[in-house]
Design a protein around this motif. Structure first.
Motif, PDB file in Angstrom:
ATOM      1  N   PHE A 153       0.835  -1.199   0.000  1.00 56.69           N
ATOM      2  CA  PHE A 153       0.000   0.000   0.000  1.00 56.69           C
ATOM      3  C   PHE A 153       0.875   1.256   0.000  1.00 56.69           C
ATOM      4  CE2 PHE A 153      -2.051   3.424   2.369  1.00 56.69           C
ATOM      5  CZ  PHE A 153      -3.157   3.649   1.560  1.00 56.69           C
ATOM      6  N   CYS A 154       1.939   1.252   0.804  1.00 59.30           N
ATOM      7  CA  CYS A 154       2.868   2.396   0.819  1.00 59.30           C
ATOM      8  C   CYS A 154       3.504   2.581  -0.555  1.00 59.30           C
ATOM      9  CB  CYS A 154       3.949   2.198   1.874  1.00 59.30           C
ATOM     10  SG  CYS A 154       3.335   2.318   3.564  1.00 59.30           S
ATOM     11  N   ALA A 175       3.237   5.823  -2.931  1.00 61.43           N
ATOM     12  CA  ALA A 175       4.426   6.473  -3.493  1.00 61.43           C
ATOM     13  C   ALA A 175       4.317   6.577  -5.008  1.00 61.43           C
ATOM     14  CB  ALA A 175       5.683   5.705  -3.089  1.00 61.43           C
ATOM     15  N   PHE A 176       3.806   5.530  -5.651  1.00 61.56           N
ATOM     16  CA  PHE A 176       3.601   5.533  -7.104  1.00 61.56           C
ATOM     17  C   PHE A 176       2.649   6.653  -7.511  1.00 61.56           C
ATOM     18  CE2 PHE A 176       0.605   3.859 -10.382  1.00 61.56           C
ATOM     19  CZ  PHE A 176       1.434   3.993 -11.490  1.00 61.56           C
ATOM     20  N   ILE A 177       1.530   6.750  -6.823  1.00 59.27           N
ATOM     21  CA  ILE A 177       0.541   7.782  -7.138  1.00 59.27           C
ATOM     22  C   ILE A 177       1.114   9.177  -6.893  1.00 59.27           C
ATOM     23  CG2 ILE A 177      -1.666   8.770  -6.373  1.00 59.27           C
ATOM     24  CD1 ILE A 177      -2.583   5.830  -5.895  1.00 59.27           C
ATOM     25  N   CYS A 220       9.263   2.724 -10.191  1.00 67.41           N
ATOM     26  CA  CYS A 220      10.463   2.258  -9.471  1.00 67.41           C
ATOM     27  C   CYS A 220      10.204   2.230  -7.964  1.00 67.41           C
ATOM     28  CB  CYS A 220      11.648   3.161  -9.777  1.00 67.41           C
ATOM     29  SG  CYS A 220      12.355   2.887 -11.405  1.00 67.41           S
ATOM     30  N   LEU A 221       9.561   3.258  -7.450  1.00 64.85           N
ATOM     31  CA  LEU A 221       9.254   3.279  -6.011  1.00 64.85           C
ATOM     32  C   LEU A 221       8.274   2.166  -5.642  1.00 64.85           C
ATOM     33  CD1 LEU A 221       8.983   7.082  -5.190  1.00 64.85           C
ATOM     34  CD2 LEU A 221      10.737   5.475  -4.452  1.00 64.85           C
ATOM     35  N   LEU A 222       7.280   1.955  -6.476  1.00 65.52           N
ATOM     36  CA  LEU A 222       6.316   0.879  -6.225  1.00 65.52           C
ATOM     37  C   LEU A 222       7.025  -0.468  -6.169  1.00 65.52           C
ATOM     38  CD1 LEU A 222       3.437  -0.274  -6.004  1.00 65.52           C
ATOM     39  CD2 LEU A 222       3.323  -0.201  -8.497  1.00 65.52           C
ATOM     40  N   ILE A 223       7.894  -0.734  -7.123  1.00 65.85           N
ATOM     41  CA  ILE A 223       8.621  -2.004  -7.155  1.00 65.85           C
ATOM     42  C   ILE A 223       9.549  -2.120  -5.946  1.00 65.85           C
ATOM     43  CG2 ILE A 223      10.361  -3.297  -8.448  1.00 65.85           C
ATOM     44  CD1 ILE A 223       8.937  -2.320 -11.000  1.00 65.85           C
ATOM     45  N   PHE A 224      10.166  -1.020  -5.546  1.00 66.71           N
ATOM     46  CA  PHE A 224      11.019  -1.001  -4.356  1.00 66.71           C
ATOM     47  C   PHE A 224      10.230  -1.458  -3.126  1.00 66.71           C
ATOM     48  CE2 PHE A 224      12.276   1.514  -0.594  1.00 66.71           C
ATOM     49  CZ  PHE A 224      13.542   1.010  -0.384  1.00 66.71           C
ATOM     50  N   PHE A 225       9.044  -0.902  -2.924  1.00 65.59           N
ATOM     51  CA  PHE A 225       8.234  -1.266  -1.754  1.00 65.59           C
ATOM     52  C   PHE A 225       7.711  -2.701  -1.856  1.00 65.59           C
ATOM     53  CE2 PHE A 225       8.052   3.299  -0.922  1.00 65.59           C
ATOM     54  CZ  PHE A 225       8.160   3.321   0.456  1.00 65.59           C
ATOM     55  N   ILE A 226       7.340  -3.123  -3.056  1.00 63.49           N
ATOM     56  CA  ILE A 226       6.859  -4.500  -3.214  1.00 63.49           C
ATOM     57  C   ILE A 226       7.975  -5.480  -2.852  1.00 63.49           C
ATOM     58  CG2 ILE A 226       6.138  -6.252  -4.882  1.00 63.49           C
ATOM     59  CD1 ILE A 226       4.574  -4.039  -6.328  1.00 63.49           C
ATOM     60  N   ARG A 227       9.174  -5.191  -3.308  1.00 65.52           N
ATOM     61  CA  ARG A 227      10.269  -6.090  -3.005  1.00 65.52           C
ATOM     62  C   ARG A 227      10.596  -6.070  -1.513  1.00 65.52           C
ATOM     63  NH1 ARG A 227       9.904  -9.720  -4.680  1.00 65.52           N
ATOM     64  NH2 ARG A 227      10.365  -9.445  -6.849  1.00 65.52           N
ATOM     65  N   LEU A 228      10.549  -4.908  -0.872  1.00 66.15           N
ATOM     66  CA  LEU A 228      10.794  -4.847   0.572  1.00 66.15           C
ATOM     67  C   LEU A 228       9.719  -5.576   1.367  1.00 66.15           C
ATOM     68  CD1 LEU A 228      12.134  -1.328   1.576  1.00 66.15           C
ATOM     69  CD2 LEU A 228      13.333  -3.494   1.525  1.00 66.15           C
ATOM     70  N   SER A 229       8.514  -5.688   0.812  1.00 60.30           N
ATOM     71  CA  SER A 229       7.437  -6.385   1.520  1.00 60.30           C
ATOM     72  C   SER A 229       7.763  -7.859   1.730  1.00 60.30           C
ATOM     73  CB  SER A 229       6.111  -6.236   0.767  1.00 60.30           C
ATOM     74  OG  SER A 229       6.103  -7.040  -0.406  1.00 60.30           O
ATOM     75  N   ALA A 230       8.732  -8.385   0.984  1.00 61.23           N
ATOM     76  CA  ALA A 230       9.131  -9.789   1.146  1.00 61.23           C
ATOM     77  C   ALA A 230       9.718 -10.052   2.528  1.00 61.23           C
ATOM     78  CB  ALA A 230      10.125 -10.185   0.060  1.00 61.23           C
TER      79      ALA A 230
END
Length: 187
Positions: A13-14, A18-20, A125-135
């Protein structure tokens, strides 16, 4: 006491926020075509979620089947309704955002899907960064071989602690963290 918080979903969600925020801040056409973003964001988030989860499910059917006690193909429904298991395939995020930009351009809100994607690229890029950190919270994208012998490497950002069903603790490489750092550098 019965409250369950799926922290990986909070991180995602974060990332969406950030993407938006980033895309809206970079968006130059402040004329009536700004309605394009009102159409683009919901579609981008919806299709990114659908494509990334679908691709991850397709290549990891056995993980979902084991977790939900279903056969491989019947595990698709729980894969989209239960988020405590599984992850997201990052190319699906990009595919979803591109598909949403294409739809918005076909609806006539923008003249070029490519131009819309140019504005959305840093936010992506920010969205992908947060998705990867969610792991960090769902246990996906960690290395398979335990790190032993070097104690200062047995913590973040190098490793995460993994406890197996027998209660044994091991330290596995935090591949997700390295991927997140690489995408942040690309940003």
């Amino acid at each position: 006491n019965d409250l369950v918080i799926y922290w990986s979903s909070v991180m995602i969600f974060c990332g969406a926020l950030a993407f938006i925020t980033m895309t809206f801040a970079l968006w130059k056409p402040k004329n009536p075509r700004s309605a394009a973003l009102g159409c683009f964001f919901p579609l981008a988030i919806l299709f990114s979620f659908l494509f990334s989860r679908l691709i991850h499910w397709y290549f990891n059917m056995e993980q979902y089947a084991e977790s939900f006690g279903a056969s491989n193909f019947s595990s698709i429904v729980p894969a989209f309704t239960r988020f405590s298991v599984g992850s997201y395939c990052l190319p699906g995020v990009i595919l979803g955002i591109c598909f949403a930009a294409w739809i918005v351009s076909k609806l006539g809100y923008v003249t070029s899907a490519g131009r819309l994607l140019d504005f959305a690229a840093p936010g992506t890029c920010l969205l992908i960064f947060f998705i990867r950190l969610s792991a960090l919270f769902n246990g996906s994208f960690i290395g398979k071989r335990p790190v032993t012998g070097i104690s200062f490497l047995q913590r973040l950002p190098f490793c995460v602690t993994v406890t197996d069903t027998a209660g044994n603790v091991s330290y596995r490489p935090a591949v997700f963290f390295l991927e997140a750092l690489l995408i942040l550098i690309a940003f």
